[in-house]
Design a protein around this motif. Sequence first.
Motif, PDB file in Angstrom:
ATOM      1  N   ARG A 156       0.833  -1.195   0.000  1.00  0.00           N
ATOM      2  CA  ARG A 156       0.000   0.000   0.000  1.00  0.00           C
ATOM      3  C   ARG A 156       0.877   1.258   0.000  1.00  0.00           C
ATOM      4  O   ARG A 156       1.810   1.354   0.788  1.00  0.00           O
ATOM      5  N   ALA A 157       0.533   2.192  -0.857  1.00  0.00           N
ATOM      6  CA  ALA A 157       1.335   3.411  -0.987  1.00  0.00           C
ATOM      7  C   ALA A 157       0.446   4.638  -0.920  1.00  0.00           C
ATOM      8  O   ALA A 157      -0.681   4.636  -1.413  1.00  0.00           O
ATOM      9  N   CYS A 158       0.983   5.680  -0.313  1.00  0.00           N
ATOM     10  CA  CYS A 158       0.284   6.956  -0.213  1.00  0.00           C
ATOM     11  C   CYS A 158       1.201   8.043  -0.773  1.00  0.00           C
ATOM     12  O   CYS A 158       2.362   8.145  -0.381  1.00  0.00           O
ATOM     13  N   TYR A 159       0.678   8.816  -1.703  1.00  0.00           N
ATOM     14  CA  TYR A 159       1.457   9.853  -2.387  1.00  0.00           C
ATOM     15  C   TYR A 159       0.869  11.211  -2.001  1.00  0.00           C
ATOM     16  O   TYR A 159      -0.314  11.464  -2.226  1.00  0.00           O
ATOM     17  N   GLN A 160       1.707  12.058  -1.428  1.00  0.00           N
ATOM     18  CA  GLN A 160       1.187  13.284  -0.836  1.00  0.00           C
ATOM     19  C   GLN A 160       1.893  14.526  -1.369  1.00  0.00           C
ATOM     20  O   GLN A 160       3.118  14.543  -1.521  1.00  0.00           O
ATOM     21  N   GLY A 161       1.091  15.538  -1.620  1.00  0.00           N
ATOM     22  CA  GLY A 161       1.603  16.796  -2.159  1.00  0.00           C
ATOM     23  C   GLY A 161       2.136  17.696  -1.061  1.00  0.00           C
ATOM     24  O   GLY A 161       1.423  18.552  -0.542  1.00  0.00           O
ATOM     25  N   LEU A 313       7.298   9.817 -10.207  1.00  0.00           N
ATOM     26  CA  LEU A 313       6.813   8.905  -9.174  1.00  0.00           C
ATOM     27  C   LEU A 313       6.801   7.460  -9.657  1.00  0.00           C
ATOM     28  O   LEU A 313       7.152   6.549  -8.898  1.00  0.00           O
ATOM     29  N   ALA A 314       6.391   7.234 -10.908  1.00  0.00           N
ATOM     30  CA  ALA A 314       6.321   5.859 -11.430  1.00  0.00           C
ATOM     31  C   ALA A 314       7.681   5.166 -11.313  1.00  0.00           C
ATOM     32  O   ALA A 314       7.769   4.001 -10.905  1.00  0.00           O
ATOM     33  N   LYS A 315       8.721   5.888 -11.656  1.00  0.00           N
ATOM     34  CA  LYS A 315      10.069   5.309 -11.590  1.00  0.00           C
ATOM     35  C   LYS A 315      10.535   5.155 -10.148  1.00  0.00           C
ATOM     36  O   LYS A 315      11.163   4.139  -9.787  1.00  0.00           O
ATOM     37  N   ILE A 316      10.245   6.140  -9.315  1.00  0.00           N
ATOM     38  CA  ILE A 316      10.635   6.063  -7.902  1.00  0.00           C
ATOM     39  C   ILE A 316       9.970   4.866  -7.229  1.00  0.00           C
ATOM     40  O   ILE A 316      10.605   4.134  -6.459  1.00  0.00           O
ATOM     41  N   LYS A 317       8.698   4.654  -7.516  1.00  0.00           N
ATOM     42  CA  LYS A 317       7.986   3.504  -6.961  1.00  0.00           C
ATOM     43  C   LYS A 317       8.669   2.202  -7.364  1.00  0.00           C
ATOM     44  O   LYS A 317       8.884   1.308  -6.539  1.00  0.00           O
ATOM     45  N   TYR A 318       8.995   2.103  -8.653  1.00  0.00           N
ATOM     46  CA  TYR A 318       9.569   0.855  -9.150  1.00  0.00           C
ATOM     47  C   TYR A 318      10.952   0.592  -8.541  1.00  0.00           C
ATOM     48  O   TYR A 318      11.305  -0.562  -8.262  1.00  0.00           O
ATOM     49  N   LYS A 320      11.850   1.531  -5.613  1.00  0.00           N
ATOM     50  CA  LYS A 320      11.609   1.162  -4.212  1.00  0.00           C
ATOM     51  C   LYS A 320      11.045  -0.256  -4.106  1.00  0.00           C
ATOM     52  O   LYS A 320      11.381  -1.022  -3.200  1.00  0.00           O
ATOM     53  N   TYR A 321      10.178  -0.594  -5.044  1.00  0.00           N
ATOM     54  CA  TYR A 321       9.480  -1.889  -5.004  1.00  0.00           C
ATOM     55  C   TYR A 321       9.228  -2.338  -6.444  1.00  0.00           C
ATOM     56  O   TYR A 321       8.288  -1.862  -7.086  1.00  0.00           O
ATOM     57  N   PRO A 322      10.059  -3.236  -6.983  1.00  0.00           N
ATOM     58  CA  PRO A 322       9.933  -3.660  -8.393  1.00  0.00           C
ATOM     59  C   PRO A 322       8.618  -4.423  -8.628  1.00  0.00           C
ATOM     60  O   PRO A 322       8.548  -5.633  -8.480  1.00  0.00           O
ATOM     61  N   TYR A 323       7.610  -3.707  -9.015  1.00  0.00           N
ATOM     62  CA  TYR A 323       6.256  -4.248  -9.111  1.00  0.00           C
ATOM     63  C   TYR A 323       5.972  -4.873 -10.477  1.00  0.00           C
ATOM     64  O   TYR A 323       6.569  -4.539 -11.493  1.00  0.00           O
ATOM     65  N   ASP A 324       4.990  -5.786 -10.467  1.00  0.00           N
ATOM     66  CA  ASP A 324       4.434  -6.313 -11.713  1.00  0.00           C
ATOM     67  C   ASP A 324       3.250  -5.467 -12.167  1.00  0.00           C
ATOM     68  O   ASP A 324       2.918  -5.453 -13.350  1.00  0.00           O
ATOM     69  N   MET A 325       2.623  -4.806 -11.203  1.00  0.00           N
ATOM     70  CA  MET A 325       1.512  -3.924 -11.522  1.00  0.00           C
ATOM     71  C   MET A 325       1.477  -2.775 -10.524  1.00  0.00           C
ATOM     72  O   MET A 325       1.713  -2.970  -9.328  1.00  0.00           O
ATOM     73  N   SER A 326       1.191  -1.589 -11.034  1.00  0.00           N
ATOM     74  CA  SER A 326       1.014  -0.416 -10.182  1.00  0.00           C
ATOM     75  C   SER A 326      -0.407   0.093 -10.378  1.00  0.00           C
ATOM     76  O   SER A 326      -0.780   0.508 -11.479  1.00  0.00           O
ATOM     77  N   VAL A 327      -1.204   0.012  -9.334  1.00  0.00           N
ATOM     78  CA  VAL A 327      -2.585   0.482  -9.384  1.00  0.00           C
ATOM     79  C   VAL A 327      -2.636   1.874  -8.749  1.00  0.00           C
ATOM     80  O   VAL A 327      -2.185   2.054  -7.619  1.00  0.00           O
ATOM     81  N   VAL A 328      -3.158   2.834  -9.487  1.00  0.00           N
ATOM     82  CA  VAL A 328      -3.234   4.216  -9.010  1.00  0.00           C
ATOM     83  C   VAL A 328      -4.695   4.625  -8.952  1.00  0.00           C
ATOM     84  O   VAL A 328      -5.413   4.579  -9.958  1.00  0.00           O
ATOM     85  N   ILE A 329      -5.151   5.016  -7.771  1.00  0.00           N
ATOM     86  CA  ILE A 329      -6.554   5.370  -7.565  1.00  0.00           C
ATOM     87  C   ILE A 329      -6.666   6.868  -7.320  1.00  0.00           C
ATOM     88  O   ILE A 329      -6.047   7.400  -6.395  1.00  0.00           O
TER      89      ILE A 329
END
Length: 558
Positions: A156-161, A313-318, A320-329
């Motif tokens: 679970r990830a939270c992205y904050q401005g 952010l997409a690259k920073i996430k990957y 940090k955590y090499p994902y197979d899928m990134s779900v953004v809500i």
Amino acid sequence: MVYEKLRDLTEEATRKSGFEAVNFTVEHPANLELGDYASNIALVLGKKNGQNPMDVAEKIAEVLRQVEDNSLSRIEVASPGFINFFLSKEFFSKSLKNILEDKQFGKNENLKGKKVIVEYTDPNPFKEFHIGHLMSNSIGESISRLIEWNGAEAKRACYQGDVGLHVAKAVWGAVKNKESGIKNQEWGKCYTEGAKAYKENDTAKKEIEEINKKIYDRSDEEINKLYNEGRKESLEYFETIYKKLDTKFDFYFFESESGPFGKKIVLENKGGIFEESEGAIIFRGEKYDNSLHTRVFINSDGLPTYEAKELGLAKIKYEKYPYDMSVVITGNEVNEYFRVLLVAMSLVFPELAEKTKHISHGMLRLPSGKMSSRTGEVISAESLILELKNAVKDKFKETRRDSDDKLAEEVAVGALKYSILKQAAGKDVVFDIGKSISLDGDSGPYLQYTKARINSVLEKCRSLGIESSANGGQNFEIERVVYIFPEVVERASTEFSPHYILNYLVEVASRFNAFYAQNTIADKNDPESPHKAAIAQAVGQILESGLHLLAIPSPHNM
């Protein structure tokens, strides 16, 4: 699962009947009198071949009836050409036994070995955690749990401005009021004052834009102090809300991190993917898709925009955590921005764009309309939950039930999440407090109360020495829906749609309450009581698992 077996049997029978393969469905009829499953294959073939669907259905059904399978009791053909399957008593007894033996009945391994990161909630420091964030949180937390129940590892990830004009507006308000030691709610007021001044006063607008630059480059000691205080206060306050909502994030990402990185990426690709225009750096989406438009990625002040930050952010996430899928809500107000972003990402980071799934939701509205912190009319999440708690306590008083604070909050959170999750994510939700806490069937408290009722019944059974047994002499209608749970979990996860779980639970609870009204479950003189207790136990287990997937609390007693 049984529907997969029925589909295979139908395909084989179709082939043996001399028909070619076609796409068809095997689904549950809305009316159980028409069977436990129904297939439309004869309708599809009839239309394709110019034949009477009833004749086609009878021909396929005749082959199916020759199959020896103790999970089926009979197969019927119904107008205008459906093939209806009725499951056997043996099947229902075995299914009931499977549920009782498997405490995680409904889990599967469809996504085993996959790594998924789900980003949701995303409140901005210096602003209220408002009712809109409750939409994102409820949907995101449920989707995270569904992904886990399908065998994947979910983070679970939270992205904050924590940087941007909204922060500068709040800091400007604090500077003007010469305030220090500001609490979260007071920061919200500072933001509202700054937002109003930015819109109405040219001098204030210039001052806020200057503060915005200072926040980015950390060049002013007084501004830095206010900024650090506000950021810390906001983030600590948000944690108190996450706790109420039963959310625990694995990763926190911030615009102060993604902004500089996103800007670097854009600059590295200037002249190719991105181009300069009037002092800004833009991406011309319409070059790649006529339905897209041009978006600014770095503005004329040299600051990265929403799109550039998301790209970083997409690259920073990957990393940090090499994902197979990134779900953004997100809220659906950024749908068009996100479409442009995904095209730009496909050119810069094609492998990450392919892994990204964007889910947007509508707005949470009260009967008076949408709430916005820009106008100062925001309704905070905390105040709404408190109002719901008080309404729940009043409701309990009407029925002479005592309600402690913890129980009232659990019911309030259940009412809120149910209202958000009961329909597809893209639609707006009009939240009515009175309806949300009703026990009449269309509410979170109704599901919670049904589960608590089952707990009470099973405790009485235990006190009478009645042990659950799946081997009963008769079948009850409720047994024709409990075995479906794994199918619902699979569909909800595949379509990222928690409302399938919720609607299924309502049907199960409704059928159980009808069963409860017509039968005495805890009766040691009734030879069917062990079977009835097994049904209650199975329903309780499914309700508990389903409520968990929706992140709705399940109080033991109500």
